[in-house]
Every structure is written in structure tokens, then in C-alpha cells.
Design a protein around this motif. Structure first.
Motif, PDB file in Angstrom:
ATOM      1  N   SER A  35     -93.292  17.198  26.993  1.00  0.00           N
ATOM      2  CA  SER A  35     -92.874  15.996  26.285  1.00  0.00           C
ATOM      3  C   SER A  35     -91.547  15.518  26.834  1.00  0.00           C
ATOM      4  N   VAL A  45     -94.181  14.759  16.052  1.00  0.00           N
ATOM      5  CA  VAL A  45     -94.888  13.486  16.231  1.00  0.00           C
ATOM      6  C   VAL A  45     -94.086  12.379  15.539  1.00  0.00           C
ATOM      7  N   SER A  46     -94.436  11.146  15.851  1.00  0.00           N
ATOM      8  CA  SER A  46     -93.672  10.048  15.250  1.00  0.00           C
ATOM      9  C   SER A  46     -94.588   8.968  14.680  1.00  0.00           C
ATOM     10  N   ASN A  52    -104.351   6.038   9.619  1.00  0.00           N
ATOM     11  CA  ASN A  52    -105.398   6.783  10.329  1.00  0.00           C
ATOM     12  C   ASN A  52    -106.775   6.693   9.668  1.00  0.00           C
ATOM     13  N   GLU A  90     -94.229   4.914  14.051  1.00  0.00           N
ATOM     14  CA  GLU A  90     -93.332   3.798  14.362  1.00  0.00           C
ATOM     15  C   GLU A  90     -93.454   2.700  13.319  1.00  0.00           C
ATOM     16  N   ARG A 138     -88.531   5.145  14.287  1.00  0.00           N
ATOM     17  CA  ARG A 138     -89.562   6.164  14.502  1.00  0.00           C
ATOM     18  C   ARG A 138     -89.311   7.279  13.508  1.00  0.00           C
ATOM     19  N   SER A 191    -100.273  12.120  12.581  1.00  0.00           N
ATOM     20  CA  SER A 191    -100.098  11.157  13.672  1.00  0.00           C
ATOM     21  C   SER A 191    -100.249  11.857  15.023  1.00  0.00           C
ATOM     22  N   GLN A 192    -100.719  11.108  16.011  1.00  0.00           N
ATOM     23  CA  GLN A 192    -100.920  11.669  17.350  1.00  0.00           C
ATOM     24  C   GLN A 192     -99.868  11.145  18.330  1.00  0.00           C
ATOM     25  N   ASP A 193     -98.951  10.312  17.859  1.00  0.00           N
ATOM     26  CA  ASP A 193     -97.975   9.691  18.760  1.00  0.00           C
ATOM     27  C   ASP A 193     -96.826  10.647  19.064  1.00  0.00           C
ATOM     28  N   ASN A 194     -96.585  10.831  20.360  1.00  0.00           N
ATOM     29  CA  ASN A 194     -95.457  11.666  20.768  1.00  0.00           C
ATOM     30  C   ASN A 194     -94.224  10.792  20.919  1.00  0.00           C
TER      31      ASN A 194
END
Lengths: 181, 191
Positions: B45, A44-45, A144, A47, B183, B62-65
Motif C-alpha cells: 500500500s 480502508v477508507s 455497499n 471518501e 477520507r 469498504s474495499q478502498d485503500n
């Protein structure tokens, strides 16, 4: 000539066997393909934009006096403050084990979010010795909202309806890239 | 003797005619279960991030791919850009453990008052030029008919022991090379 009843039954009971070999071949090929292409490591990232400020933007900020919520990591504490004194400065001491008190920081940030629900950005100024693992944990804490957290509602400008906030402060910017500390 | 051999031979012929059939049904059951499990855990992905040996990524909620972009891998031993090891750190006294690492930059690798990493800057500029050339040659254009702009996204995959001082230098170097978005990569925390 008619067959005996028992013989007639036998003729109907002839078993039809399904040929499983081609299905088995397909399965084995499919498993091979899936094993080869599946990534078992879910990455996961988080930003973060590069902080950029032109003299005009700085001038505008001085006039506007935004919240500009800032988290400064010191050796033994974390300071939550606003350069324009929009909130009272709060210092959160590290735990007795010397680790950053993430829970207390999260609770303090929720209080700030309640007062400034439309604010989305936090300026983070970590210590030079802060490990990457702590940075990621801290960014998670800042960004979060946990399911156990109290609901925070933000007014949707388009519809005028209050909607629950999806995150706490999702935009984290590093504020000390040019500084030595 | 001749009679018994004859009977045995007949029996043998009868057995030879019988075909041995493998029970495939149970094997099919096992394979179906494996296929279902693999399909369930199949992660669709768009990224193609590689992993360095010995790299310990931290966990994140985090949930961001992350989408595919240029990546920098930072370990307590080295910095790698796009699969090319561009810099080795100087190892300092003290043992490297699973929680802490002692390393530093060589002074010859830094400039601009110790803020910019020279080999990294060169590698990032090279990657940027390559991307811009590809964008110029690409058929995709903006509404004005110009090539698509350079996005300037840099994925940073750092070991959990790497210090912020190193990350800061990487961000400063990337910023001066024209990269505007970072990122930070981590392993997904099981919730």
C-alpha cells in the motif's frame, strides 16, 4: 588392476551435500525485512466530499428538482426522505436495543435504488451524539451492495447495455455541517 | 594402565576428528513456510498512516485503500495532526469505557459560534502552506506550466467512541481551511 564390483559401487555412491548455510542466511534476512515492512493492520477508507453549494447551484436544483435522497438520524428513528418529495418519506425505528436498524435501512435503500438506478448520492444528516463506529456502519450500509441483495441494473450511457450496479449509493455527503443538529 | 590410556587417547583423537553437522533441512522447511506466509500477508500500500496508542478504530466493509495524505487522529483524549498533538479534550464526569467516552472541547479552543476548532485550523493552514510550497518547487506541472493544484484531502482516523459532533467540527474547520475531500479511515472487516 580392476576393482572388485563392490568397491566400484562404493566409489559412485559418494554423497554430495548441498551447502544450505547461505540460503539460510538469505531466508533469515528476507524474514526480517518482511516482518519490518509488513503492515498487519489493513486500513480502508470511505471518501466523502465537502458539501459545497453556490446560489446558482441551489437555483438550478430548485428548477431541476432532483431526488437528493436524504437520511436523517433522529433519537429513536432514521428518516429516509427527499426534499423535493420524489419518494414517500419512510421512518425506520431503532431496534429494541436502541441501535440503528441497518438491515431495514439497507432494504429501504435498495427499493429506492430500483426506482432511481442512476442515482449515486446520499445526503447524510447524523445526530450530534452518533458515535463514529455507527457512522462507518451506516456509510457501509448506504454504499455497499451485499452478495445476497437483488441485482440492480444500470444502463451504460456509452454502450446502451444494462450493467449490474457495483454499489448502492457510493457517494455519501454530510448535509448538516453548518447546522446545530 | 599405560596401554589403556594409549587406546583411550587414540579413541579421543578419532572422535575429535569427527565434525558435528547441524541438520539444516528441517530449519529450511520452517523458514520457507514463514516466508510464504509473510509474502501472502504482505500488504502493498502507498499509505503511511500511523496509529495512536489506545485508538480503537471501527470496522468497515469498504474495499478502498487510502492513499497517502495529511491525517488527523481523533481520540477521546486529544486531536493529533501529522504526528503533533495539537489539542487536549476536557474530560467530563463519568468513566470512560470501551463503548462510551465523555469529553468536550474547551471553550477557548472554539470560535465561529463553536463550529471551528482554532488549534486545528492553524495546524491545517500550516500544513496546506507547506504542501503548496512543495508543489510550487516541484518539477511536476500542469499543461499550462503552473504548479499542480492543492488536492485538499484530509484523512480522519477517529476512535469508534468519538461523537459526530466532534467529526462535524473537524470537517467544518477543514472546509474553512481549504480541504475539500475527507477520507474516513477504518479497519478492514474480514469477509
Amino acid at each position: 588392476m580392476l576393482k572388485r564390483p563392490s568397491a566400484r559401487n562404493k566409489a559412485h555412491k559418494e554423497e554430495v551435500e548441498l551447502n544450505l548455510v547461505p540460503i539460510l542466511d538469505t531466508m533469515v534476512t528476507l524474514i526480517g525485512f518482511l516482518l519490518f515492512t509488513t503492515s498487519f493492520l489493513a486500513i480502508v477508507s470511505i471518501e466523502s466530499p465537502l458539501p459545497q453549494a453556490s446560489p446558482e447551484q441551489v437555483q438550478e436544483k430548485i428548477l431541476e428538482k432532483p431526488l437528493q435522497l436524504t437520511l436523517t438520524l433522529r433519537e429513536k428513528e432514521v428518516e429516509i426522505w427527499s426534499p423535493f418529495n420524489k419518494i414517500p418519506t419512510k421512518s425506520i425505528a431503532n431496534t429494541p436495543e436502541g441501535e440503528i436498524n441497518l438491515k431495514a435501512i439497507h432494504e429501504a435503500l435498495i427499493e429506492v435504488k430500483k426506482s432511481f438506478p442512476s442515482e449515486t448520492q446520499v445526503v447524510l444528516a447524523p445526530n450530534n451524539t452518533t458515535p463514529y463506529e455507527v457512522l462507518i456502519s451506516l456509510m457501509d450500509t448506504i454504499r455497499n451492495l451485499d452478495p445476497t441483495d437483488p441485482s440492480i441494473f444500470i444502463k451504460n450511457e456509452k454502450t446502451g447495455v444494462d450493467e449490474p450496479a457495483k454499489g448502492l449509493f457510493p457517494k455519501v455527503v454530510f448535509g448538516n455541517l453548518l447546522g446545530d443538529t | 594402565m599405560a596401554t589403556s590410556r594409549g587406546i583411550m587417547a587414540r579413541k579421543g583423537r578419532r572422535n575429535a576428528n569427527k565434525t558435528f553437522e547441524l541438520q539444516l533441512t528441517s530449519m529450511m522447511d520452517v523458514l520457507v513456510i514463514i516466508v510464504v506466509f509473510l509474502l501472502k500477508s504482505y500488504n502493498i500500500s502507498t499509505h503511511n498512516f500511523s496509529n495512536a496508542s489506545g485508538l480503537q478504530l471501527p470496522l468497515s466493509g469498504s474495499q478502498d485503500n487510502p492513499t497517502d495524505s495529511l491525517q488527523v487522529i481523533v481520540t477521546p483524549e486529544s486531536i493529533t495532526v501529522d504526528q503533533n498533538r495539537i489539542l487536549d479534550f476536557q474530560q467530563l464526569a463519568g468513566q470512560m469505557s470501551s463503548k462510551e467516552a465523555n469529553y468536550s472541547f474547551r471553550s477557548s479552543d472554539l470560535d465561529e459560534g463553536g463550529r471551528r476548532i482554532i488549534p486545528l485550523y492553524d495546524a491545517l493552514i500550516k500544513a496546506k502552506e507547506k504542501t503548496e510550497l512543495l508543489l510550487a518547487k516541484s518539477q511536476s506541472r500542469t499543461a499550462d506550466g503552473k504548479p499542480l493544484p492543492f488536492e485538499g484531502i484530509l484523512a480522519i482516523q477517529a476512535d469508534k467512541r468519538v461523537k459526530y459532533d466532534t467529526i462535524k467540527k473537524i470537517m467544518y474547520t477543514a472546509g474553512s481551511a481549504g480541504y475539500k475531500v475527507f477520507r474516513f479511515l477504518a479497519l478492514k472487516k474480514d469477509t
